[in-house]
Design a protein around this motif. Structure first.
Motif, short mmCIF file in Angstrom:
data_model
loop_
_atom_site.label_atom_id
_atom_site.label_comp_id
_atom_site.label_asym_id
_atom_site.label_seq_id
_atom_site.Cartn_x
_atom_site.Cartn_y
_atom_site.Cartn_z
N SER A 83 33.29 37.22 38.24
CA SER A 83 32.64 36.35 37.25
C SER A 83 32.48 34.93 37.80
O SER A 83 31.39 34.33 37.70
CB SER A 83 33.46 36.32 35.97
OG SER A 83 32.91 35.44 35.03
N SER B 281 29.73 34.70 40.45
CA SER B 281 28.38 34.74 39.89
C SER B 281 27.98 33.39 39.31
O SER B 281 26.87 32.89 39.56
CB SER B 281 28.31 35.81 38.80
OG SER B 281 28.59 37.09 39.32
N TYR B 282 28.88 32.77 38.55
CA TYR B 282 28.55 31.50 37.92
C TYR B 282 28.46 30.37 38.95
O TYR B 282 27.59 29.48 38.85
CB TYR B 282 29.58 31.16 36.84
CG TYR B 282 29.33 31.91 35.55
CD1 TYR B 282 28.40 31.46 34.63
CD2 TYR B 282 30.02 33.08 35.26
CE1 TYR B 282 28.16 32.14 33.45
CE2 TYR B 282 29.79 33.78 34.09
CZ TYR B 282 28.84 33.31 33.19
OH TYR B 282 28.60 33.99 32.03
N VAL C 269 33.18 28.60 31.76
CA VAL C 269 33.55 29.99 32.08
C VAL C 269 34.37 30.03 33.36
O VAL C 269 35.40 30.72 33.44
CB VAL C 269 32.28 30.86 32.23
CG1 VAL C 269 32.66 32.24 32.80
CG2 VAL C 269 31.57 31.01 30.91
N THR C 270 33.94 29.27 34.36
CA THR C 270 34.66 29.23 35.64
C THR C 270 36.08 28.71 35.45
O THR C 270 37.04 29.25 36.02
CB THR C 270 33.91 28.35 36.65
OG1 THR C 270 32.57 28.84 36.80
CG2 THR C 270 34.59 28.37 38.00
N LYS D 22 28.33 25.11 30.29
CA LYS D 22 28.78 26.46 29.90
C LYS D 22 29.29 27.22 31.11
O LYS D 22 30.31 27.90 31.05
CB LYS D 22 27.63 27.21 29.24
CG LYS D 22 27.19 26.64 27.90
CD LYS D 22 26.01 27.42 27.34
CE LYS D 22 25.54 26.79 26.02
NZ LYS D 22 24.36 27.50 25.47
N PHE D 23 28.56 27.13 32.21
CA PHE D 23 28.96 27.83 33.43
C PHE D 23 30.29 27.30 33.95
O PHE D 23 31.15 28.06 34.40
CB PHE D 23 27.88 27.70 34.51
CG PHE D 23 26.67 28.56 34.26
CD1 PHE D 23 26.48 29.21 33.04
CD2 PHE D 23 25.71 28.73 35.24
CE1 PHE D 23 25.37 30.00 32.81
CE2 PHE D 23 24.60 29.53 35.02
CZ PHE D 23 24.43 30.17 33.80
#
Length: 336
Positions: free
Chosen positions: A123, A126-127, A148-149, A144-145
């Protein structure tokens, strides 16, 4: 001698079987003598007697049943005269059930750790790749990215920290820093903290006497146990559900119970919930940030204190996690 031994004649018929071999194969020697060894070992579908005389690698016999895992390893050697004439074969049997269990647990552990780390790493990759390709310039996407990271990084840190705790416990390097505590106040304090953070739709109900209960524990570690159990109850409680807290005192122990009204746990999974990386609902657990190690750590902590921990559940009606801790009346002067 703990190894099982079977000897045959040159035609492959059993002429000798010792007591350990009888017990391992669960057969009386009367029913074995004179019988073909490939039938005694139940390998006739895969081997002929001539094959055994040249068999250098051991053969594994899986005699497991639905209720019991049971595995044997058989090594063969030829009984041969100096002239080269073959008199028969000797089979030596070893019970490797425990060894296989340890090996399988090790394989499962490596596989689970790899899987648990690969998911957040994939994940994050990808981000981060999207950010490096230009998403960092998008004022809506970039925050947002990055969030998530950051969340996935924190998840990996929790996993590694939990693994280190278990490693220290397994190696006996985790020291218990015990002190006398009024468990009634201690328990209520932890519940208070969760009650302030819970969803408004969930109710907390306490069945805890105001009577002081003085026991000797490692506060930090027992707090971690309670945090994990209450956190799980909070996560899996439905809107409008209730979490109940119980504290009972016996002559030589106290019993703590925490009940929720969630989906519950299937009966066949109740003993597994304290295994490392076991999840009843894998997808939901990962989505909520669990590492799959919380209850495993709780079991090790409670056992280190000389207590027991277990779960009770009715599918669709909720789950209760209970644990005990040793208790003895403390002289009043000692407490003061």
């Amino acid at each position: 001698m703990t190894d099982g031994v079977i000897a045959t004649d040159r035609r492959g018929k059993v002429i000798l079987i010792n007591s350990p071999a009888e017990k391992m194969l669960r057969v009386p020697h009367e029913s074995v003598n004179g019988k073909a060894i490939i039938d005694v070992l139940d390998i006739a579908d895969d081997y002929q007697f001539d094959n055994l005389m040249g068999q250098e690698a051991p053969i594994t016999l899986d005699r497991s049943t639905v209720n019991e895992r049971y595995i044997l390893r058989v090594n063969f050697s030829v009984i041969q005269r100096e002239t080269g004439f073959v008199n028969g074969v000797i089979a030596v049997l070893h019970d490797i059930t425990d060894q296989e269990k340890v090996d399988q647990e090790r394989r499962d552990f490596v596989s689970n750790v790899s899987h648990e780390l690969r998911t957040p790493l994939t994940s994050m990759h990808s981000y981060l790749e999207a950010l490096s390709d230009g998403a960092w310039q998008d004022p809506d996407l970039a925050p947002k990215f990055l969030e998530v990271t950051q969340n996935e990084t924190e998840r990996m840190i929790r996993l590694v920290n939990d693994l280190l705790k278990l490693s220290r416990m397994d190696g006996g390097r985790e020291h218990l820093d015990k002190s006398f505590v009024n468990f009634t106040d201690f328990f209520n304090h932890i519940i208070d903290r969760f009650e302030m953070m819970k969803k408004d739709s969930i109710k907390f109900k306490r069945f805890i006497s105001k009577e002081p209960v003085i026991i000797e524990i490692d506060e930090d570690k027992i707090m971690q146990v309670l945090d994990n159990i209450i956190s799980n109850a909070n996560k899996y409680s439905p809107d409008g559900g209730q979490i109940s807290f119980f504290l009972k005192k016996f002559d030589n122990k106290i019993e703590v119970a925490i009940s929720d009204e969630g989906l519950g746990i299937p009966k066949e999974d109740l003993d597994k919930v304290f295994d490392r990386f076991f999840r009843v609902d894998k997808a939901r657990s990962r989505e909520m940030g669990g590492t799959g190690l919380g209850l495993a750590i709780a079991r090790e902590v409670i056992r280190a204190h000389g207590g027991e921990i277990w779960a009770e559940s009715n599918r669709g009606k909720g789950t209760t996690v209970k644990f005990t801790l040793p208790y003895s009346e403390l002289p009043e002067d000692d407490w003061e």
